[in-house]
Design an enzyme around this catalytic site. Structure first.
Site, PDB file in Angstrom:
ATOM      1  N   PHE A 176      26.305 -29.954  -4.379  1.00 46.03           N
ATOM      2  CA  PHE A 176      25.036 -30.787  -3.895  1.00 46.03           C
ATOM      3  C   PHE A 176      25.263 -32.046  -4.884  1.00 46.03           C
ATOM      4  CE2 PHE A 176      22.987 -26.462  -3.570  1.00 46.03           C
ATOM      5  CZ  PHE A 176      23.516 -26.504  -2.268  1.00 46.03           C
ATOM      6  N   GLN A 226       3.589 -35.586  14.766  1.00 52.21           N
ATOM      7  CA  GLN A 226       2.447 -34.955  15.606  1.00 52.21           C
ATOM      8  C   GLN A 226       1.834 -36.000  16.376  1.00 52.21           C
ATOM      9  OE1 GLN A 226       2.884 -31.928  16.270  1.00 52.21           O
ATOM     10  NE2 GLN A 226       0.951 -31.670  17.724  1.00 52.21           N
ATOM     11  N   GLY A 247      15.645 -32.486  -8.177  1.00 55.68           N
ATOM     12  CA  GLY A 247      15.056 -32.762  -9.161  1.00 55.68           C
ATOM     13  C   GLY A 247      14.439 -31.564  -9.849  1.00 55.68           C
ATOM     14  N   GLU A 278       8.529 -25.067  -7.098  1.00 57.28           N
ATOM     15  CA  GLU A 278       8.006 -23.822  -7.621  1.00 57.28           C
ATOM     16  C   GLU A 278       8.192 -23.983  -9.130  1.00 57.28           C
ATOM     17  OE1 GLU A 278       8.379 -23.378  -3.518  1.00 57.28           O
ATOM     18  OE2 GLU A 278       9.826 -23.934  -4.887  1.00 57.28           O
ATOM     19  N   GLU A 335      13.741 -39.028 -14.028  1.00 59.55           N
ATOM     20  CA  GLU A 335      14.300 -38.833 -12.675  1.00 59.55           C
ATOM     21  C   GLU A 335      13.071 -38.303 -11.680  1.00 59.55           C
ATOM     22  OE1 GLU A 335      16.908 -35.319 -10.586  1.00 59.55           O
ATOM     23  OE2 GLU A 335      17.070 -35.761 -12.867  1.00 59.55           O
ATOM     24  N   PRO A 339      11.749 -36.385 -16.892  1.00 55.00           N
ATOM     25  CA  PRO A 339      10.737 -37.030 -16.481  1.00 55.00           C
ATOM     26  C   PRO A 339      11.110 -38.353 -15.630  1.00 55.00           C
ATOM     27  CG  PRO A 339      10.587 -36.080 -18.644  1.00 55.00           C
ATOM     28  CD  PRO A 339      11.793 -35.877 -18.229  1.00 55.00           C
TER      29      PRO A 339
END
Length: 390
Positions: free
Chosen positions: A165, A347, A374, A378, A253, A251
């Protein structure tokens, strides 16, 4: 028609004439030189190399670096202006955030004077493209569990492992790689090595990853098969400092991610407002429906709150007071709000919102990853919770 709260309508508390001029330059660059190439870049899954040099010519890559290292002599505000304009233009084929907002600051804050003189000017000019390689197939947010190793062998480290990634990875000439120099030491065993990729034996780029969104941005896997890296490329010249360096820079980033998300949120609202003004339903513009007005009112409120939060965090960063929990809050709340707003805006477009020819469809696909990169949201909650207990 755009909202009176649009990115280019409301005066920000920290803006001045210099930053306005930079914003104008960035806006023209992204809208005239990047947006028309976006489809071609999406087709090939990466931008053209020339765009990096062009951005460097315009002073858009490292505006926060001192002039002594080729930068613009600015600060975090300059970087945020460019971040917002790139996000608002939806010109996300290449990550200036990673290149100049993140990697350049690792080199500036932790590099030796020789390292800074060696690498920073070429990044500012766009002659080199920068990436940072932290995530591994088996270690994402938990960076203490990385397995890519760097074993000292005389005046070199021998690097073995894999990363995934990696944004800007396909074109990157300079990659800051998180490695384990002492596997038994957990966080204290992490170091950062700077790899110069040209002609580097044992270094290999994997496939361009097929993503749900952000199709034009090159994202790849990187492989290291006993790659020999000079000891002089150890960032800062001291082993075991990498984890602390990563934590100190997160922080910044996360604020850039939050700022980009807030700008994208406003673009979604502006696109939707223009659409509902001209779309007819039951003989009247869709904007005449109370549901439409109420939904847009809710979305605009979230966008204004998000921008106010970003402005406060920018002020804190400028005073060197942006702490880890607050940056995590900004990243968490604003990226969650972005996904909610984009969904509501899609929508309101009805079936047209599901068509790729409409910008809202692209925003819907592009926005989802903001809750993951980043540091997954969670994890942001865990960081915030720990701050409450301190």
């Amino acid at each position: 028609m755009t909202s009176p709260y649009s990115l280019h309508a409301a005066r920000r508390p920290w803006m001045d004439a210099e930053l306005e001029a930079l914003r104008d330059t960035a806006r023209r660059f992204f809208t005239t030189e990047c947006v028309p190439r976006q489809d071609a870049w999406a087709e090939q899954k990466h931008p053209d190399r020339a765009i990096w040099r062009r951005a460097g010519e315009l002073g858009l890559l490292c505006p926060g670096l001192p002039e002594a290292y080729g930068g613009g002599g600015g600060h975090a505000l300059h970087e945020m202006v460019i971040c917002e304009e790139q996000a608002y233009a939806m010109a996300n084929g290449f990550s200036i955030n990673v290149h100049g907002g993140i990697v350049a600051h690792y080199l500036l804050d932790y590099g030796t004077e020789a390292q800074k003189q060696r690498w920073l000017p070429s990044l500012a000019r766009g002659e080199r493209v920068a990436a940072i390689a932290m995530t591994e197939p088996g270690a994402g947010t938990d960076l203490q569990r990385i397995k890519t190793s760097a074993v000292r062998d005389g005046d070199h480290y021998v690097v073995s492992g894999a990363k995934t990634f990696i944004t800007n990875g396909l074109l990157a000439d300079l990659v800051v790689v998180a490695v384990k120099t002492d596997p038994a030491a957990k966080a204290r065993g992490v170091s950062l090595l700077v790899l110069e990729t040209e002609g580097l034996a044992g270094f290999r780029r994997g496939r361009l990853l097929d993503k749900i969104g952000q199709k034009a941005q090159d994202t790849v896997e990187l492989f290291f098969d006993e790659v020999r890296v000079p000891v002089s490329n150890l960032l800062g010249g001291e082993e075991g400092k990498g984890f602390a360096q990563l934590m100190q820079q997160l922080p910044r980033e996360r604020l850039l991610l939050a700022g980009g998300a807030a700008a994208t949120m406003q673009r979604a609202i502006d696109e939707t407002l223009a659409y509902v003004q001209q779309r007819q339903l039951f003989g009247a513009p869709l904007m005449a429906q109370q549901n439409t007005r109420f939904k847009l009112a809710e979305c605009q409120t979230k966008a204004v709150v998000a921008r106010s939060f970003v402005d406060d965090c920018i002020a804190r960063l400028a005073r060197s007071e942006l702490d880890v929990p607050t940056a995590a809050m900004a990243k968490l709340w604003i990226t969650e709000a972005l996904c909610e707003v984009v969904d509501e805006c899609l929508q309101l477009h009805g079936g047209y919102g599901y068509m790729n020819e409409y910008p809202i469809a692209r925003m819907y696909a592009d926005a989802r990853v903001s809750r993951i990169y980043g540091g997954a949201n969670e994890v942001m909650k865990e960081i915030i919770a720990r701050g409450l207990a301190d």
